[in-house]
Enzyme design. Structure first.
Site, short mmCIF file in Angstrom:
data_model
loop_
_atom_site.label_atom_id
_atom_site.label_comp_id
_atom_site.label_asym_id
_atom_site.label_seq_id
_atom_site.Cartn_x
_atom_site.Cartn_y
_atom_site.Cartn_z
CG ASP A 1 29.65 46.15 29.69
OD1 ASP A 1 30.17 45.73 30.74
OD2 ASP A 1 28.42 46.30 29.55
CD GLU B 1 26.86 46.43 35.35
OE1 GLU B 1 26.15 46.61 36.36
OE2 GLU B 1 27.13 47.33 34.51
#
Length: 359
Positions: free
Chosen positions: A69, A131
């Site tokens: 991400d 994350e």
């Protein structure tokens, strides 16, 4: 084609799949499809994938780790491109440094037949979601829970941006609500109440002068630091606030436990206010004595510094796996508008890790 050109092309493709936190499905699908088409063993957990292991069984297992991400793009990095700026060849795009550049290096090494056949290590690729968001959305813990052979790894290399330094371990972190109590009153007659906001003045002044504290752990210097990151009242403009809340963030070296750090934070506040710990992240020790870590440090020859932040090496530490941060990205570019990574840094990180893996 040079290594740098090949990695730059791969990174441009990766940056085209922006996939912000919570929307990793498309890039996860692409990664999963790539490796299933290659006949690899792939485990999928949510929007995270584990590929491998590959290499000769019985050899120490090394994990190449990255998150899929990114934070939301800006107009300056929404469209990936390669440009020369001030004489430096760069790939510009959201996530170029944090951390699609690291992922591209990891994937290229994992797919290299010479590395697979000639490495002294087995390899696995761990690419996970969530994350950049809140802790409960980070899928790495779920991955480590479901793919339990990952616990047997001798070393996890997390390719976060580190400016090509080896950054060992990571800080722990606490967030606490420090709540000052007073008594509300009309602002025209403040003597009828007690102003909770101004009651916090002494504590805020202390924080303003409280500098970082150096802490040595295994010869590496980390820095403890307290920071007030938010503050608020919940009252009208003509009301003396009866409550004032400060978000106090404590980043601490991996020389103490979470319980130790909580006691330090509570001790700093003392009896001046109420303290409610609302977020906890354990630190990770540097683990420089681990045999594969020693081989990694010897091979890379890179500068070894502290990771002055929290990273997912801490999740590997929870399951007994030594972890280290090393990647091509620039720490100063993480989350910046117009985010970029130098092509030369991609090539250097690739060469350094390839040298280690081939012994």
């Amino acid at each position: 084609m040079s290594v740098g050109d090949r990695l730059a092309e791969r990174l441009l493709d990766a940056c085209a799949l922006v996939c912000t936190t919570g929307d990793e499905g498309p890039i996860c699908n692409a990664v999963e499809g790539r490796y299933r088409d290659r006949g690899e063993a792939v485990a999928r957990v949510g929007n995270s994938v584990v590929v491998g292991p590959v290499g000769q069984p019985g050899r120490p297992l090394v994990l190449l780790v990255g998150h899929l991400d990114v934070v939301p793009p800006t107009d300056d990095d929404r469209t990936p491109r390669r440009e020369t700026v001030d004489g430096e060849d760069r790939v510009i795009g959201r996530g170029a440094s944090d951390m699609k550049g690291g992922n591209v290096v990891a994937m290229d090494l994992f797919e290299d037949p010479e590395v697979r056949d000639g490495s002294a290590y087995q390899l696995a690729l761990v690419l996970y979601a969530g994350e950049e968001g809140p802790d409960d959305g980070n899928e790495l813990r779920a991955v480590l829970g479901e793919v339990d052979w990952l616990h047997d790894a001798a070393l996890a290399i997390v390719l976060e941006p580190t400016d090509l330094e080896v950054q060992a371990g990571c800080l722990g972190g606490l967030h606490a609500l420090v709540r000052f109590r007073g008594r509300a009153a009309h602002s025209a007659r403040p003597w009828h109440g007690r102003n909770a906001l101004t009651a916090a003045g002494g504590f805020l002044a202390e924080l303003d002068t409280l500098g970082p504290r150096d802490v040595d752990v295994d010869g590496i210097t980390y820095r403890d630091v307290f920071s007030a990151t938010q503050a608020w009242t919940d009252n009208a403009r003509n009301v003396i606030p009866g409550e004032f809340v400060i978000n106090l963030n404590y980043r601490f070296a991996p020389s103490r436990s979470l319980a130790d750090a909580e006691a330090e934070l509570v001790g700093l506040v003392g009896d001046r206010a109420e303290v409610e710990i609302i977020d906890r992240a354990a630190p990770a020790p540097p683990r420089l004595d681990a045999p594969v870590m020693q081989a990694f440090l010897s091979s890379t020859g890179a500068s070894v510094t502290a990771k002055q932040a929290w990273t997912d090496v801490a999740r590997f530490a929870e399951v007994g796996v030594a972890g280290v941060n090393y990647g091509p990205g620039l720490t100063a570019q993480a989350h910046q508008a117009g985010e970029y990574v130098p092509v030369a840094a991609l090539a250097e990180a690739h060469g350094t890790l390839r040298r280690f893996l081939l012994g």
